[in-house]
Design an enzyme around this catalytic site. Structure first.
Site, PDB file in Angstrom:
ATOM      1  N   ASP A  83       0.807  -1.222   0.000  1.00 14.41           N
ATOM      2  CA  ASP A  83       0.000   0.000   0.000  1.00 14.41           C
ATOM      3  C   ASP A  83       0.846   1.281   0.000  1.00 14.41           C
ATOM      4  OD1 ASP A  83      -2.577   1.097   0.059  1.00 14.41           O
ATOM      5  OD2 ASP A  83      -2.489   1.412   2.221  1.00 14.41           O
ATOM      6  N   GLU A 135      -3.719   6.617  -7.058  1.00 14.47           N
ATOM      7  CA  GLU A 135      -4.521   7.676  -6.426  1.00 14.47           C
ATOM      8  C   GLU A 135      -4.499   8.946  -7.265  1.00 14.47           C
ATOM      9  OE1 GLU A 135      -3.941   8.067  -2.199  1.00 14.47           O
ATOM     10  OE2 GLU A 135      -4.156  10.240  -2.264  1.00 14.47           O
ATOM     11  N   GLY A 206      -8.430   6.356   4.277  1.00  8.87           N
ATOM     12  CA  GLY A 206      -8.765   7.115   5.477  1.00  8.87           C
ATOM     13  C   GLY A 206     -10.136   6.784   6.010  1.00  8.87           C
TER      14      GLY A 206
HETATM   15  O1  G3H Z   1      -4.223   3.145   3.037  1.00 11.05           O
HETATM   16  C1  G3H Z   1      -4.605   3.056   4.218  1.00 11.05           C
HETATM   17  C2  G3H Z   1      -5.789   3.694   4.670  1.00 11.05           C
HETATM   18  O2  G3H Z   1      -6.136   4.743   3.872  1.00 11.05           O
HETATM   19  C3  G3H Z   1      -5.990   3.794   6.148  1.00 11.05           C
HETATM   20  O3  G3H Z   1      -6.411   5.066   6.590  1.00 11.05           O
HETATM   21  O4  G3H Z   1      -5.607   4.847   8.939  1.00 11.05           O
HETATM   22  O5  G3H Z   1      -7.104   6.699   8.272  1.00 11.05           O
HETATM   23  O6  G3H Z   1      -7.981   4.363   8.376  1.00 11.05           O
HETATM   24  P1  G3H Z   1      -6.812   5.260   8.133  1.00 11.05           P
HETATM   25 ZN    ZN Z   2      -4.422   5.332   2.474  1.00 12.76          ZN
END
Ligand code: G3H
Ligand code: ZN
Length: 277
Positions: A83, A135, A206
């Site tokens: 990721d 992205e 997120g």
């Molecule tokens: O790529 C990972 C995610 O976007 C996790 O985001 O930690 O805000 O849930 P978060």
């Molecule tokens: Zn992310």
């Protein structure tokens, strides 16, 4: 059992539900996520970020092997995703380390720079059988540098997917990384416009900062892959704090076990939401 990310996402998309993709930092994360998915009885994606690799002194192989092993022992389909990769060198290690997919993140570059770097990475990744996410429109909060309120433009998204050949697109629709409160407001009309404009599944980053109702609406509007990290760390660290306040043992298993259980329960709850159970 291990399953290619592309197949897990395509299956969810076909059924009109979402799939949860959870961040792995330690082996306990991988174990908790898979246990939580087994309790929900649904597929899941384990994702290891470039930041997590940095935590492991820049070495991808040990944490990737651990996550892959946990995935293979699972009774539900489990994908393995690399990721938020900004480093070409790391991206090119994904397939050899057992990943079925990777996110090439050039979102900090301008549009032309993002397209050029992502198209090249997607070509290399596809040649190795990887499913590629990228992205467009910066999702805030990764390093505090993104301007709040940034949104992905549907017309630009369509051109971007065509120009890069990616298999999935992370979009900026109101969420932000690393939120510890769940009060982000998603733009559901924009999600629908993006779904109509682009032929590939959409990814919400997120997602820890998004409430359950908003997550369900986001899936109904067209989000397929839902990335969750911070919510797991809140559960894990909260349980460790609670245990350490009352325990005197120095055995880490005494606080890691309840922390892992708490994380698994968080995963089960989140998966029930995103899979519309
Ligand atoms: O790529 C990972 C995610 O976007 C996790 O985001 O930690 O805000 O849930 P978060
Ligand atoms: Zn992310």
């Amino acid at each position: 059992m291990f399953s290619p990310t592309g197949e897990i996402v395509a299956d969810a998309q076909r059924r009109g539900v979402g799939v949860g993709a959870f961040n792995v930092i330690t082996v306990e994360h991988a174990e908790a996520i898979v246990t939580g998915a087994e309790a929900a009885g649904v597929a899941v994606i384990l994702q290891i970020s470039e930041n997590a690799v940095r935590f492991h002194d820049g070495r991808l192989a040990p944490i990737a092997a651990a996550a892959r092993c946990v995935a293979e022992l699972s009774s539900v389909p489990v994908g393995l995703h690399l990721d938020h990769v900004e480093s070409d060198e790391l991206f090119d290690q994904a397939a050899a380390n057992g990943f079925g997919s990777a996110m090439y993140d050039a979102s900090k570059r301008d549009y032309e720079g993002n397209v050029a770097a992502t198209a090249a990475a997607a070509q290399r990744g596809h040649a190795q059988g990887l499913w590629i996410e990228s992205e467009l429109g910066e999702v805030g909060g990764k390093d505090g540098a993104h301007a709040p309120g940034v949104r992905t433009d549907p017309g630009e998204a369509a051109a971007y997917v065509a120009a890069t050949g990616v298999d999935a697109l992370a979009v900026a629709v109101g969420s932000s990384h690393a939120m510890t409160t769940r009060d982000a407001r998603l733009d559901h009309a924009l999600i629908e416009q993006l779904r109509e404009a682009t032929p590939v599944p959409l990814v919400l980053h997120g997602s820890s900062g998004v409430g359950d109702d908003d997550l369900r609406k986001a899936v109904a509007a067209g989000i397929v892959k839902i990335n969750i990290g911070t919510a797991l760390n809140i559960a894990f660290t909260g349980a460790i704090r609670r245990e350490l306040a009352v325990q005197t043992s120095v055995d880490p298993r005494r606080y890691l076990r309840p922390a892992r259980d708490e994380m698994a329960a968080t995963v089960t709850r989140a998966l029930r939401v995103v899979t519309l159970l």
